[in-house]
Design an enzyme around this catalytic site. Structure first.
Site, PDB file in Angstrom:
ATOM      1  N   GLY A  21       0.780  -1.232   0.000  1.00  0.00           N
ATOM      2  CA  GLY A  21       0.000   0.000   0.000  1.00  0.00           C
ATOM      3  C   GLY A  21       0.809   1.278   0.000  1.00  0.00           C
ATOM      4  N   GLU A  67       4.588  -5.916   2.129  1.00  0.00           N
ATOM      5  CA  GLU A  67       4.349  -6.511   0.795  1.00  0.00           C
ATOM      6  C   GLU A  67       4.110  -5.447  -0.267  1.00  0.00           C
ATOM      7  OE1 GLU A  67       0.789  -8.696   1.529  1.00  0.00           O
ATOM      8  OE2 GLU A  67       1.834 -10.428   2.294  1.00  0.00           O
ATOM      9  N   GLY A  87       3.932  -3.546  -3.774  1.00  0.00           N
ATOM     10  CA  GLY A  87       3.905  -3.836  -5.210  1.00  0.00           C
ATOM     11  C   GLY A  87       4.223  -2.539  -5.938  1.00  0.00           C
ATOM     12  N   ARG A 146      -5.660   1.457 -15.919  1.00  0.00           N
ATOM     13  CA  ARG A 146      -5.839   2.247 -14.687  1.00  0.00           C
ATOM     14  C   ARG A 146      -6.626   3.551 -14.887  1.00  0.00           C
ATOM     15  NH1 ARG A 146      -2.463   4.038 -11.590  1.00  0.00           N
ATOM     16  NH2 ARG A 146      -3.248   3.239  -9.630  1.00  0.00           N
ATOM     17  N   TYR A 186      -9.869   3.151 -12.639  1.00  0.00           N
ATOM     18  CA  TYR A 186      -9.793   3.831 -11.342  1.00  0.00           C
ATOM     19  C   TYR A 186      -9.762   5.354 -11.488  1.00  0.00           C
ATOM     20  CZ  TYR A 186      -7.655  -0.731 -10.107  1.00  0.00           C
ATOM     21  OH  TYR A 186      -7.368  -2.063  -9.936  1.00  0.00           O
ATOM     22  N   CYS A 209     -12.675  -0.103 -29.606  1.00  0.00           N
ATOM     23  CA  CYS A 209     -14.006   0.368 -30.004  1.00  0.00           C
ATOM     24  C   CYS A 209     -14.889   0.615 -28.788  1.00  0.00           C
ATOM     25  CB  CYS A 209     -14.637  -0.647 -30.943  1.00  0.00           C
ATOM     26  SG  CYS A 209     -13.703  -0.753 -32.461  1.00  0.00           S
ATOM     27  N   GLU A 210     -14.478   1.539 -27.948  1.00  0.00           N
ATOM     28  CA  GLU A 210     -15.307   1.986 -26.818  1.00  0.00           C
ATOM     29  C   GLU A 210     -15.016   3.458 -26.574  1.00  0.00           C
ATOM     30  OE1 GLU A 210     -16.130  -0.006 -23.290  1.00  0.00           O
ATOM     31  OE2 GLU A 210     -15.718  -2.007 -24.082  1.00  0.00           O
ATOM     32  N   TYR A 238       0.571  -2.744 -12.077  1.00  0.00           N
ATOM     33  CA  TYR A 238      -0.853  -2.944 -12.397  1.00  0.00           C
ATOM     34  C   TYR A 238      -1.208  -2.390 -13.777  1.00  0.00           C
ATOM     35  CZ  TYR A 238      -0.778  -3.812  -7.407  1.00  0.00           C
ATOM     36  OH  TYR A 238      -0.455  -4.287  -6.168  1.00  0.00           O
TER      37      TYR A 238
HETATM   38  N1  LLP Z   1      -0.625  -7.392  -0.277  1.00  0.00           N
HETATM   39  C1  LLP Z   1      -1.884  -7.724  -0.570  1.00  0.00           C
HETATM   40  C2  LLP Z   1      -2.558  -8.757   0.202  1.00  0.00           C
HETATM   41  C3  LLP Z   1      -2.557  -7.075  -1.628  1.00  0.00           C
HETATM   42  O1  LLP Z   1      -3.816  -7.389  -1.904  1.00  0.00           O
HETATM   43  C4  LLP Z   1      -1.884  -6.084  -2.364  1.00  0.00           C
HETATM   44  C5  LLP Z   1      -2.533  -5.412  -3.488  1.00  0.00           C
HETATM   45  C6  LLP Z   1      -0.555  -5.773  -2.032  1.00  0.00           C
HETATM   46  C7  LLP Z   1       0.044  -6.453  -0.973  1.00  0.00           C
HETATM   47  C8  LLP Z   1       0.255  -4.753  -2.776  1.00  0.00           C
HETATM   48  O2  LLP Z   1      -0.308  -3.506  -2.712  1.00  0.00           O
HETATM   49  P1  LLP Z   1       0.487  -2.263  -3.324  1.00  0.00           P
HETATM   50  O3  LLP Z   1       1.753  -2.092  -2.517  1.00  0.00           O
HETATM   51  O4  LLP Z   1       0.823  -2.582  -4.716  1.00  0.00           O
HETATM   52  O5  LLP Z   1      -0.409  -1.094  -3.188  1.00  0.00           O
HETATM   53  N2  LLP Z   1      -4.799  -2.592  -9.375  1.00  0.00           N
HETATM   54  C9  LLP Z   1      -4.765  -1.555  -8.369  1.00  0.00           C
HETATM   55  C10 LLP Z   1      -4.069  -1.999  -7.107  1.00  0.00           C
HETATM   56  C11 LLP Z   1      -4.651  -3.280  -6.566  1.00  0.00           C
HETATM   57  C12 LLP Z   1      -3.934  -3.783  -5.359  1.00  0.00           C
HETATM   58  C13 LLP Z   1      -4.373  -5.164  -5.011  1.00  0.00           C
HETATM   59  N3  LLP Z   1      -3.712  -5.692  -3.879  1.00  0.00           N
HETATM   60  C14 LLP Z   1      -4.155  -0.284  -8.980  1.00  0.00           C
HETATM   61  O6  LLP Z   1      -3.797  -0.299 -10.144  1.00  0.00           O
HETATM   62  O7  LLP Z   1      -4.072   0.728  -8.311  1.00  0.00           O
END
Ligand code: LLP
Length: 408
Positions: A221, A262, A264, A301, A305, A331-332, A360
């Site tokens: 997050g 964790e 991402g 995205r 979002y 085509c949207e 993502y």
């Molecule tokens: N841990 C768990 C259990 C998660 O569900 C997620 C993300 C993360 C870690 C990593 O979160 P991050 O550090 O990347 O924020 N597609 C969306 C984000 C979806 C996140 C889903 N879970 C976007 O493009 O903003």
């Protein structure tokens, strides 16, 4: 900066467009930043590979010590193929069916369980197993409603008030609860949310209830600035409070546990760009339409979002600014990367770089309208390398026909 643009133009000319570019060195820098921010002897940065499963990225992060957050059998198998030891993977799927549980348990990976129902089934089938429990942290934060994972409106995790029930079910099945987990959301806007969620998990993590804990995992997050008005949060500053809080917890618990995060987005978002080519400029009554050779299935995205991604015209960076709708080839009507965005004058054949596209974006991609996904190129120590080729439409169609053989 100039050098970077030239490199991107070189990539676009060599590999064509649409093409994703990932700077592996930037990913390493982001990883090191978090390692430094959370100064704890037993710290694990567990890469949420759902953000970007590109094998070059996985191998790069593996080579500098990252763990893996895997959320599906596909994630797990790819992480193992890319050299991650099973002991460094945490499996956090939700709503698993039996066949998935069986396949995943066979690998020996640590399962993170997010419902009492699954915990009960697991206890009956795998007595004695080591597992992790995912709780809903009861803190609501995230940069969009769709990606907030704490609080009452989400499907994730066991409720905090069910901690005793969970402990009881685990005890009956002789399960060993070695970790507790939470994930509050993606793009956490308030740093206080991280601390509040940690405190809520620590409050239930007593040695009486959970005597076998080896780690606490506080999810991902960490926010990156996408928009022009957004600042990078100083995680080094709050890192001190986080490690202090964890230290006090470990003293109370009576054991030095592993601290896990964790991330991402934080690791990969800013390291990526999508290069696209402009093929059509259309002057409509109120707006200039800039038509490109990509579309929302390749970077969803903005459409999904309402996310902002900075876009640069790297072919004409010094042109006069004008407002454009940056559109794709799908085509949207909603197929827009940016609405009324000010960009330096765009001409047909110009290359645009959609920035902060390392997380993502490719991973959420698809082949709607049967347009193959972009190529992926990595910058490795400054050197350009093709990581994944773009399929031709003919190759995409032959894959479809091979999978549907007998039906055509
Ligand atoms: N841990 C768990 C259990 C998660 O569900 C997620 C993300 C993360 C870690 C990593 O979160 P991050 O550090 O990347 O924020 N597609 C969306 C984000 C979806 C996140 C889903 N879970 C976007 O493009 O903003």
């Amino acid at each position: 900066m100039k050098e970077k643009k030239e490199k991107l133009l070189e990539i676009a000319s060599k590999y064509g467009t649409p093409t994703y570019v990932y700077d592996l060195d930037r990913i390493k820098t982001q990883y090191q930043y978090l390692k430094d921010a959370f100064n704890w002897p037993k710290l694990a940065i567990c890469y949420a590979m759902k953000a970007n499963y590109n094998p070059d990225i996985l191998k790069t992060l593996g080579s500098i010590g990252a763990y893996i957050d895997a959320v599906s059998p596909g994630d797990l198998y790819l992480a193992l193929q890319c050299g991650f030891d099973i002991s460094k993977v945490i499996y956090t799927a939700n709503n698993m069916k039996e066949t998935e549980v069986e396949a995943v348990m066979k690998t020996g990976v640590l399962m993170n369980i997010d419902s009492l129902s699954r915990l009960d089934k697991l206890a009956k089938k795998y007595p004695g197993a080591r597992i992790c429990l995912r709780f809903n942290p009861d803190v609501v934060d995230g940069e969009h409603d769709k990606i907030k994972t704490g609080g009452d409106l989400t499907k994730f995790g066991i409720l905090l008030e069910d901690a005793d029930n969970a402990a009881l079910i685990a005890k009956k099945g002789n399960l060993k609860i070695v970790g507790l987990h939470e994930h509050t959301g993606s793009g956490l806007k308030k740093t206080d949310s991280i601390l509040s969620a940690m405190k809520n998990i620590m409050a239930i993590a007593t040695p009486i209830r959970f005597p076998d804990l080896e780690f606490l995992d506080f999810g991902g997050g960490f926010k990156v600035p996408y928009g022009p008005d957004e600042q990078q949060i100083n995680y080094k500053k709050i890192g001190k409070n986080i490690t202090l809080l964890f230290k006090d917890f470990c003293i109370d618990y009576g054991k030095q546990l592993r601290l896990i995060f964790e991330p991402g987005k934080f690791l990969t978002a800013q390291a990526g760009a999508l290069l696209i080519e402009v093929n059509t400029i259309k002057q409509n009554r109120e707006r200039i339409i800039c038509g490109t050779d990509s579309g929302f299935p390749q970077l969803i995205r903005p459409m999904f979002y309402d996310a902002y991604h900075h876009i640069e015209n790297i072919s004409n960076p010094n042109g006069p600014f004008k407002k454009y709708d940056i559109c794709g080839n799908i085509c949207e009507t909603g197929d827009l990367f940016a609405n009324q965005r000010k960009l330096s004058k765009i001409r047909e054949k110009d290359i645009l770089s959609i920035n902060d596209a390392g997380a993502y974006c490719y991973a959420m991609g698809g082949v709607y309208n049967l347009r193959p996904m972009p190529a992926e190129v990595v910058l490795d120590n400054g050197a350009i390398r093709l990581s994944r080729k773009r399929l031709s439409p003919e190759q995409l169609v032959s894959l479809i026909l091979a999978e549907t053989s007998g039906n055509v």
